[in-house]
Design a protein around this motif. Structure first.
Motif, PDB file in Angstrom:
ATOM      1  N   LEU A   9      -1.693  16.701  -9.058  1.00 40.67           N
ATOM      2  CA  LEU A   9      -2.520  15.378  -9.594  1.00 40.67           C
ATOM      3  C   LEU A   9      -3.899  15.475  -8.717  1.00 40.67           C
ATOM      4  CD1 LEU A   9      -0.111  12.786  -9.278  1.00 40.67           C
ATOM      5  CD2 LEU A   9      -0.564  13.167 -10.819  1.00 40.67           C
ATOM      6  N   ASN A 154       4.396   8.179  -5.501  1.00 36.99           N
ATOM      7  CA  ASN A 154       3.355   7.483  -6.250  1.00 36.99           C
ATOM      8  C   ASN A 154       3.872   6.240  -6.949  1.00 36.99           C
ATOM      9  OD1 ASN A 154       1.024   9.165  -5.775  1.00 36.99           O
ATOM     10  ND2 ASN A 154       2.091  10.745  -6.923  1.00 36.99           N
ATOM     11  N   TRP A 507      -4.012   8.468 -12.016  1.00 40.34           N
ATOM     12  CA  TRP A 507      -3.109   9.152 -11.098  1.00 40.34           C
ATOM     13  C   TRP A 507      -1.722   9.339 -11.708  1.00 40.34           C
ATOM     14  CZ3 TRP A 507      -7.143   6.389  -9.082  1.00 40.34           C
ATOM     15  CH2 TRP A 507      -7.929   7.054  -8.139  1.00 40.34           C
TER      16      TRP A 507
END
Length: 573
Positions: A9, A154, A507
């Protein structure tokens, strides 16, 4: 045949010496000292950067070199505005991404020096709203600083589902797993203990003492006209080749501790000097105690995600380079890629940032810059320029060549030519570009470009064993050397999970679920492991990341949760 998703990412200063060779601009900042010895060093570094940027198709780069005495050089390469062919300007800001984590760590170490923070006290005693479930010992600030908490990386810090609690996958400190969410929490911890919100806290505690007068501690639209023009892949929902088309990136707002800092190269030179001096800033003023700097740069936990010899300190990786101790970190944003590296044995460091997101960090540049400065410091011959890294160069290309057959009749023909690989089509040959993991390649080939082409060997643990299979999304192929099973079963319901899921948070972006060899895979490269009401991601043996599938409509799942973040099915391939 699995690889990590993580692997996939206002200018007011003066410019001097702007040149362009073959369209490649080099601009030394006015006032940068340059002795005769430095001129030789800088020339060799410029030659390597030219080679590197041409290979990586980078639009522009800013670079700072510093040592214990101060700033050595600020230089810009390429273009800050590709369309106008305008070079990067001295005071344009670059988003430094996860290098920001070291800023958060320093703020917390300062609070520790002030007696306001016990690094080993359970984090929920400071942040009672942090929803964590753990069957293990309590998670502490130390565990979050070192990415050893066992929490998803994340996940949203505060999930929209009030019943959702983050589950620790293992005892804290047992394994390293990179965790942006943990640094979001640490930013809020600093706010809680200091009383000032993170942006103001960074400005007062770090920027002002170091004289970082042009940097900003938060990414907002208010300062967008000061940020260098930046670029992202034109098609951001798939792996891209080095020469993939770029588009100007939209502005973003980001204020969290995982990556909120923007800086100029000159200001980052002041930050490098502080680290090179063991935590000491200008005029002998320490930014943190010697004891806290030792904690900052201590190898607390083995960190294989940062490399085979790397460990992690507090907000920064700790490693060896040519037997010298270095601290380093990279940063990836929507449209920036950055690298910081400081040799703390010799007190020399470099920072570089590129104004595009193309899947790589300029670590090779900072590493070579530090090696040059270190050898110059020791009055030794300067190291030679590292070998070129062509985009299409494939080690042991012949291993992959041959015919691969699909049970349904499909066929892949792979041809090797020297150190290059090609997919042979009736319309011609399509080059394969290494995707950054062994056996994985990007193929710019029409409808299948959403997935990497991943080859597997007879023994996954033996890189010298024969290549026997290939996977491309949901398609699976074998060659004549394959000796394993060919029939696989999976629950019927899993077919409803196959599809393209999307969240416009950059993201998170796109996830494509495929069914292959009786297993579900993310993006055709990361296997899922059924675990009750969830599936665990198994790109790493102890990964705490998970997926949960939601509502099914007309035989298609319409929503999934990735470690707590929602993605929705879209009716596209």
């Amino acid at each position: 045949m699995s690889i990590s998703r993580r692997e996939m990412l206002l200018h007011t200063g003066l410019l001097a010496g702007v040149t362009a060779v073959g369209g490649f601009a080099v601009a030394d900042s006015a006032g940068t000292p340059k002795s005769g010895a430095d001129a030789n060093l800088f020339t060799r570094l410029d030659e390597f950067v030219r080679q590197y940027m041409e290979e990586m198709k980078a639009p522009g780069m800013t670079l700072a070199l510093a040592d214990r005495k101060g700033l050595r050089r600020v230089v810009h390469y390429g273009f800050g505005d590709v369309e106008r062919r305008a070079p990067v300007q001295d005071e344009e800001l670059f988003e430094i991404g996860s290098i920001s984590k070291s800023f958060v760590a320093i703020c917390l170490l300062q609070l520790h020096d002030e007696g306001k923070l016990d690094l080993h006290k359970p984090i929920v005693e400071y942040l009672p709203w942090f929803r964590i479930d753990s069957a293990f010992a309590p998670i502490t600030t130390h565990h979050l600083l070192t990415h050893g908490a066992g929490l998803p990386g994340n996940a949203p810090l505060l999930p929209s589902d009030p019943a959702l609690r983050h589950r620790a996958a293992y005892a804290p400190g047992e394994h390293f797993h990179y965790c942006n969410m943990g640094y979001q929490a640490l930013g809020d911890l600093a706010w809680t203990l200091d009383g000032r919100e993170l942006p103001e806290l960074i400005r007062k505690r770090i920027f002002e003492p170091l004289g970082m007068t042009r940097s900003e501690p938060v990414i907002t639209h208010d300062i967008r006209d000061r940020i260098v023009k930046n670029y992202q892949p034109f098609q951001s929902d798939r792996p891209g080749t080095r020469d993939a088309r770029l588009a100007e990136a939209p502005g973003i707002i980001y204020t969290g501790g995982a990556g909120c800092v923007l800086a100029t190269a000159k200001d980052m030179g002041a930050y490098l000097r502080m680290i090179a001096n063991g935590g000491e800033g200008p005029n002998g003023r320490r930014l943190m105690s010697k004891e806290s700097f030792a904690l900052f740069t201590k190898a607390h936990i083995v960190a294989p995600e940062f490399g085979p010899t790397a460990s992690y300190g507090y907000g920064i990786a700790v490693d060896k380079l040519d037997s010298h101790t270095v601290v380093r970190h990279t940063g990836g944003m929507v449209s920036f890629m950055s690298s910081l590296l400081v040799d703390i044995d010799n007190g020399v460091g470099a920072f570089a940032s590129i104004n595009a997101q193309q899947g790589y960090r300029p670590t090779a540049v900072t590493q070579f810059a530090v090696q040059l400065m270190r050898e110059q410091q020791a009055s030794k011959p300067l190291p030679i320029i590292p070998a070129a890294n062509p985009a299409l160069q494939v080690l042991n290309a012949a291993d992959y060549a041959g015919s691969y057959q699909q049970s349904g009749g499909g066929k892949l023909e792979i041809e090797a030519s020297g150190d290059k690989l090609f997919l042979v089509r009736t319309t011609g040959k399509v080059p394969l570009q290494p995707a950054g993991a062994p056996g994985a390649f990007i193929v710019a080939d029409g409808g299948k470009s959403q997935f990497p082409l991943v080859f597997g060997r007879a023994d996954a643990k033996d890189p010298k064993s024969a290549v026997v299979e290939a996977a491309w999304g949901g398609d699976w192929y074998t060659n004549a050397k394959y000796q394993g099973e060919k029939q696989f079963n999976a629950p019927k319901q899993w077919q409803s999970y196959v599809g393209h899921y999307r969240n416009e948070n950059p993201w998170i972006g796109s996830i494509r679920i495929v069914l292959r060899k009786g297993r579900l895979w993310i993006d055709g490269m990361m296997p899922l492991e059924a675990a009750g009401d969830r599936f665990n991601l198994r790109d790493q043996p102890h990964s705490p990341e998970w997926i949960q599938f939601g509502e099914v409509v007309n035989g298609r799942c319409m929503r999934l949760k990735l470690s707590g973040e929602d993605l929705w099915r879209v009716a596209t391939a």
